[in-house]
Design an enzyme around this catalytic site. Structure first.
Site, short mmCIF file in Angstrom:
data_model
loop_
_atom_site.label_atom_id
_atom_site.label_comp_id
_atom_site.label_asym_id
_atom_site.label_seq_id
_atom_site.Cartn_x
_atom_site.Cartn_y
_atom_site.Cartn_z
CE LYS A 1 -1.66 1.85 4.04
NZ LYS A 1 -0.98 2.76 5.24
CG HIS B 1 -4.91 -0.84 8.13
ND1 HIS B 1 -3.81 -2.20 7.01
CD2 HIS B 1 -3.86 -0.06 8.18
CE1 HIS B 1 -2.59 -1.81 6.82
NE2 HIS B 1 -2.59 -0.60 7.18
C1 BG6 Z 1 -0.23 1.74 8.09
C2 BG6 Z 1 0.12 3.25 8.38
O1 BG6 Z 1 -0.41 1.05 7.82
O2 BG6 Z 1 -0.73 0.98 9.28
C3 BG6 Z 1 0.68 3.76 9.50
O3 BG6 Z 1 0.20 3.56 7.43
C4 BG6 Z 1 -0.55 2.82 11.01
O4 BG6 Z 1 -0.68 5.39 9.52
C5 BG6 Z 1 -0.20 1.19 11.29
O5 BG6 Z 1 0.37 3.59 11.55
C6 BG6 Z 1 -0.45 0.91 11.78
O6 BG6 Z 1 0.36 -0.63 11.87
P1 BG6 Z 1 0.05 -1.37 13.07
O7 BG6 Z 1 0.46 -3.52 12.41
O8 BG6 Z 1 0.91 -1.06 14.07
O9 BG6 Z 1 -1.29 -1.51 13.63
#
Ligand code: BG6
Length: 516
Positions: A170, A262
């Protein structure tokens, strides 16, 4: 999808290595952060746990001049910092590093791809030059050009010999038209089945466990519908601010950065129908169907159902944080959202009328991701005299991270001579049950890509459907400045507007718990 802990390929042990084809992993953008922080540590751990194919090579492709030895040294230094297990095992590293090579080249230069081809051929085993995993750790604007180049140089073919796969990261577009364009570029010289789009949330154990939990436990699945569920809350809160990513964030905002990918992925796993099998296409068909059944949002709906927020200066965990508008590379009058809360409805038989609340934000008090299934309350007649209308309804919380686990909330009698009723909880903790083994999402995802299993990757129609939803929200926001109720202090749980959103139906947000 292979089931976790099954005796199949992913379970660990020497048997695994025999099952996976020998292959080479070519990383475009090898000098970047992702390679050092995530990809090499993930490959190192897979190797350490004997999950890599018996024979493999990794080639880093990038512009900076350096030798194999120099690159290995750099990667080792980074591994010492980013490895999830410390210290790095010298012997394992030495054996792993023998498989790592570097290819100097410019992404736009034909000759560089010819050189890459020669380097692959020089490995002396057809499998190492035919079975190729191309990892695109580069900007999406470069995807199309690189795909064309690898095709032209004969390294990427649609129908073999061997297999070639494209792994992309992404941001996958910034709206529907740009995602469609990217998809078109990627599939000009490859089948859709060769494209592996990463959403690292799908690599998380707890996110994968959603399907296992739902479809292998009869007591929960029969409650998983409008008859029993009052509403569902999905929270992904982050304690970090945007930090040095202000430039990127100005273009993205929470909606594009977290919700489109997500959060909608988690939602689709929570709400989808049972697939006919655990095969990639069966699972992804159901996820797409779910996304398609999210009720479309008109600009009027967006005004009522979607909230954005932006943090101003405040303390998070005792530490002062600047406001978003004061962050580096952020416009002083920016209206970009660092928080988003959504009320969505899923127009299908199972979920008709059940609100799904999603929220995510930066600079919140706690980093935690949780799904809360809030069940319908009992008729409040028996205990009304003691508890008024305060009797909590049952709820099930799937804690995705950290302190991974599942809790069931119910009411119990307070010991004593009065009829006091109090909410209590039954808790399952991954660590307590399985030990502290939590592989990084990238380990699982790289392994699945090597094995050619696309279940944990996003299909073209999934990404495009998710963009349609995000785009309709952006259209509703267009030209509207943030209002006072949409600002929140860093270190709080978001803007008042997010509470107003739930209050419409008499609901309240449940903050993720601090679990020690
Ligand atoms: C990423 C985003 O895809 O996911 C970030 O670009 C975010 O902004 C991150 O902090 C969060 O991922 P995780 O695994 O730390 O929950």
């Amino acid at each position: 999808m292979r089931i976790l802990n099954s005796p199949a390929k992913t379970a660990g042990g020497n048997g695994d290595r025999k099952n996976l084809d020998a292959c080479s992993i070519v990383i475009f953008g090898a000098s970047g952060d992702l390679t050092a922080r995530k990809l090499i540590p993930a490959l190192y751990h897979l190797f350490k746990e004997k999950q890599m194919p018996a024979m493999f090579r990794v080639i880093g492709f990038a512009r900076r001049e350096k030798t194999d030895a120099q690159w290995r040294t750099e990667l080792r230094t980074a591994l010492d910092q980013f490895s999830r297990t410390k210290p790095v095992d010298d012997k394992v590293w030495a054996a792993f590093a023998e498989n790592i090579f570097y290819c100097v080249g410019d992404l736009t230069d034909d000759a560089a791809y010819a050189k890459l081809g020669k380097q692959l051929a020089a490995f002396g085993n057809p499998a190492l030059s035919e079975n190729l995993l191309f990892y695109f750790a580069i900007s999406p604007s470069q995807f199309g050009g690189v795909v064309e180049q690898v095709h032209k140089s004969g390294l990427l073919k649609k129908d073999g010999p061997g297999w070639q796969r494209l792994v992309v990261e992404k941001p996958f577009g910034h709206d529907l038209p740009s995602a469609q364009k990217l998809n078109h570029e990627l599939t000009r010289f490859a089948h859709e089945s060769q494209v592996f789009r990463i959403d690292h949330y799908l690599g998380k154990e707890t996110v994968q466990n959603i399907l296992m939990f739902r479809f292998s436990n009869s007591i929960f699945e029969r409650l998983w519908n409008r008859e029993s569920v009052d509403h569902i809350q999905i929270t992904v809160s982050e304690k970090i601010g945007v930090g040095d990513r202000g430039g990127y964030y100005e273009e993205a905002g929470a909606l594009r950065d977290m919700v489109q990918n997500h959060m909608l992925q988690v939602l689709s796993l929570i709400a989808m129908e049972p697939p006919v099998s655990l095969e990639a296409e069966a699972v992804r068909n159901e996820k797409v169907k779910l996304l398609q059944s999210i009720r479309a949002l008109t600009p009027e709906d967006v005004a009522k159902q979607i909230v954005r927020g932006q943090y101003f200066a405040g303390a998070v965990g005792g530490q002062m944080r600047p406001g978003y508008r004061q962050e580096v590379k952020v416009k002083p009058d920016s209206n970009v959202e660092t928080f988003a809360a959504l009320k969505l409805f899923i127009d299908n038989w199972r979920w008709s009328g059940v609100p799904f609340y999603l929220r995510t934000g930066k600079n919140l008090p706690l980093s935690a991701s949780e799904v809360r299934i809030q069940f319908r309350p009992t008729p409040n007649v028996l205990f009304a005299a003691q508890c008024g209308n305060k009797l909590d309804a049952n709820a099930l919380t799937l804690r995705l991270q950290p302190n991974e686990g599942i809790s069931l909330h119910f009411n119990g009698k307070v010991p004593g001579t009065t009829i006091g009723v109090r909410p209590v909880r039954m808790h399952f903790s991954y660590d307590a049950e399985f030990g502290a083994y939590t592989p990084e999402a990238y380990e699982r995802l790289l392994l699945e890509a090597i094995a050619g299993d696309a279940t944990l990757f996003i299909r073209r129609d999934e990404v495009e459907t998710a963009w349609k939803i995000a785009d309709s929200i952006r259209t509703g926001w267009e030209g509207k400045a943030l209002t006072n109720r949409e600002f929140y202090g860093a270190g709080t749980w978001g803007p008042i507007a997010a509470d107003d959103l739930l209050a419409q139906l008499g609901h309240v947000w449940h903050e993720p718990q601090v679990i020690k």
